[in-house]
Design a protein around this motif. Sequence first.
Motif, PDB file in Angstrom:
ATOM      1  N   ASN A  18     -15.083  -9.797  -1.150  1.00  0.00           N
ATOM      2  CA  ASN A  18     -13.978  -8.866  -1.387  1.00  0.00           C
ATOM      3  C   ASN A  18     -12.709  -9.280  -0.617  1.00  0.00           C
ATOM      4  OD1 ASN A  18     -14.014  -5.176  -1.150  1.00  0.00           O
ATOM      5  ND2 ASN A  18     -12.674  -6.513  -2.288  1.00  0.00           N
TER       6      ASN A  18
ATOM      7  N   ASP B  51      -9.744  -9.674  -1.349  1.00  0.00           N
ATOM      8  CA  ASP B  51      -8.495  -8.959  -1.618  1.00  0.00           C
ATOM      9  C   ASP B  51      -8.374  -7.677  -0.790  1.00  0.00           C
ATOM     10  OD1 ASP B  51     -10.724  -8.225  -3.416  1.00  0.00           O
ATOM     11  OD2 ASP B  51      -9.370  -6.588  -3.960  1.00  0.00           O
ATOM     12  N   ASP B  52      -9.499  -7.239  -0.228  1.00  0.00           N
ATOM     13  CA  ASP B  52      -9.513  -5.995   0.557  1.00  0.00           C
ATOM     14  C   ASP B  52      -8.839  -6.240   1.911  1.00  0.00           C
ATOM     15  OD1 ASP B  52     -10.176  -3.902   2.282  1.00  0.00           O
ATOM     16  OD2 ASP B  52     -12.271  -4.551   2.441  1.00  0.00           O
TER      17      ASP B  52
ATOM     18  N   LEU C 169     -11.805  -8.959 -10.363  1.00  0.00           N
ATOM     19  CA  LEU C 169     -10.352  -8.753 -10.438  1.00  0.00           C
ATOM     20  C   LEU C 169      -9.831  -8.955 -11.867  1.00  0.00           C
ATOM     21  CD1 LEU C 169      -9.286 -10.415  -7.065  1.00  0.00           C
ATOM     22  CD2 LEU C 169      -9.441  -7.978  -7.586  1.00  0.00           C
TER      23      LEU C 169
ATOM     24  N   ARG D 191     -10.443  -5.663 -13.365  1.00  0.00           N
ATOM     25  CA  ARG D 191      -9.420  -4.723 -12.877  1.00  0.00           C
ATOM     26  C   ARG D 191      -8.106  -4.935 -13.630  1.00  0.00           C
ATOM     27  NH1 ARG D 191      -8.870  -0.294 -10.052  1.00  0.00           N
ATOM     28  NH2 ARG D 191      -7.026  -1.080  -8.988  1.00  0.00           N
TER      29      ARG D 191
ATOM     30  N   ASP E 203      -8.643  -1.471  -3.362  1.00  0.00           N
ATOM     31  CA  ASP E 203      -7.848  -2.045  -4.459  1.00  0.00           C
ATOM     32  C   ASP E 203      -6.479  -1.370  -4.563  1.00  0.00           C
ATOM     33  OD1 ASP E 203      -9.894  -3.716  -5.206  1.00  0.00           O
ATOM     34  OD2 ASP E 203     -10.422  -2.620  -7.037  1.00  0.00           O
TER      35      ASP E 203
ATOM     36  N   THR F  26      -2.734  -2.696  -5.657  1.00  0.00           N
ATOM     37  CA  THR F  26      -2.310  -2.222  -6.977  1.00  0.00           C
ATOM     38  C   THR F  26      -0.993  -1.459  -6.866  1.00  0.00           C
ATOM     39  OG1 THR F  26      -4.623  -2.035  -7.608  1.00  0.00           O
ATOM     40  CG2 THR F  26      -3.029  -0.891  -9.002  1.00  0.00           C
TER      41      THR F  26
END
Length: 535
Positions: free
Chosen positions: A181, A183-184, A322, A325, A381, A385
């Motif tokens: 993860n 991107d977290d 992703l 997403r 996320d 976002t």
Amino acid sequence: MRKCTTGVSVAMNFLLIMLLAAGLQMSASRASPVGVPNLNQCELATDTSIIGPPTTLQLNCCLPIPSGSVVDFSFQTYQSAVKRVRMPAHKATADYIAKYTRAYEIMRSLPDHDPRSLSVQSKLHCAFCNGAYKQLGSNSAVVQVHFSWLFLPWHRWYLYFHERILASLLGDPTFSLVFWNWDDQRDGGNTMPAMFLNKGSSLYDQSRNAKHLPPNIVKLVPGSNGATSDIVKQNLNALYQDIVTSTTAETFMGGAFRDGTNVSSSSLATAPLGGSMENGVHNSMHFWTGDPTQPLYQDMGTFLTAARDPIFYAHHSNVDRLWERWLNGMPGGQRALPSDPDFLNAEFYFYDEAGRIVKVFLRDALDNNKLGVSYPDVPADDLWTHFSPTRITTGSAVLAARANGVPEVGPAPDNGVITLHSAHPAIVKRFKNSKERTEVLVVQGLQVIRDTFVSLIVFVNLPDANSTSPTSSAEYVGTFNVIPVPGKPLYADVKFEIGDNLRRVGIENESEVVVTLVVRGTQTITIQGLHIGYA
Ligand code: C2O
């Protein structure tokens, strides 16, 4: 005299249009999806750098050919009794890590010719990224699953079978891959997950960047600097630019790859290229993880060896998540996948859990639900976002830039070949009044030899941007990261959506904009033009 010339040029134009129409028709009738190669015709994947430090990597990535016949994929044949829920690697429990470790232990212990072994699994990746197989009927165009719209679906299929193999080796149908993860930026996902770090564990790979162990956080734009909080902001903006404001299938997923597409010798008009997901954060993570003491940042830093590292599959699970997403979870609603039959009907080979060759169609990978794979909601996320990069400039920089001698750069071919310096500002014209369409900056005819890792970073309205400029502001557009494939040239148009940037910077009504191209790395990059148009 003048009339006469015009007459000639009208006739010439007409001829040209006829020729063009004929050409288009020809290529339209010839266009077809890329098919599966002849597995009996395999070449050694040999790479020798032609500039930079001399480096030769020779790998046999030829795939074993089992005796049974090829299985055609169907959802029925590969139905799974349980739904696989892929969890974030940093939240894995001790029990789960033990199970995961055991699965890779078995996979590593299989003999090298077994299609289910980690050795063959990693060759699958190398084989289709490095020219081991030509496309059927071609003696120059190789099968290549990067740099185009094939990238995301091919890697989804790859994970699907890899996961099934691990589950079957364990004898545990509930087994699922984890996702890294990275991107977290809030809940601990953005460091190398602990489960992959135990020396001696089957999940460990010694060829990683030893300076990037926890608590170091990932850099989603290579070379980002500053305090941890600055890097977090740059990471969030990288995700925001690569995923949220990259709205079209072409800019996010990549360009068209059809039968006969030749990635290494394509002409400007037809060169496909990966999208922002691949070129941006995905490539950055390969580079960040790979070992800088190895000539090509092996293992993760180059496609030849990346899939030898079990962390690769967790990295790609996140890429896959992703993608989902991007498709279903963005403000503004669902986004569109390519509908071109040459996309949908592309064919690939994989190995299944019985070691048989399976032939799949790309189209069957477009819905994870149908494949029985899902991801939980990840609250962090929201951070990227809804990231709202702020501007660091006020007003258009064009006048001052022009006064300082910044040149105008127009579309190719009028500029000849421009060699980029480490920072290269230019004034570019734009069309106004097309606000409802997606505005795209095209870096035309970019050429680079893929010998070493290099990043091209794009800013708007920031004439003085240089290789140390932070990428956290609204002026940052995106990064094109070139993964090394020694000696291989890359020739393509690189596209970036810029509408959101121009609005945030407050220059959306200007007729010209300053674009600065920054190079991080030592590889020479040339371009032929800059063009702002619409998708
Ligand atoms: Cu096939 Cu992440 O690369």
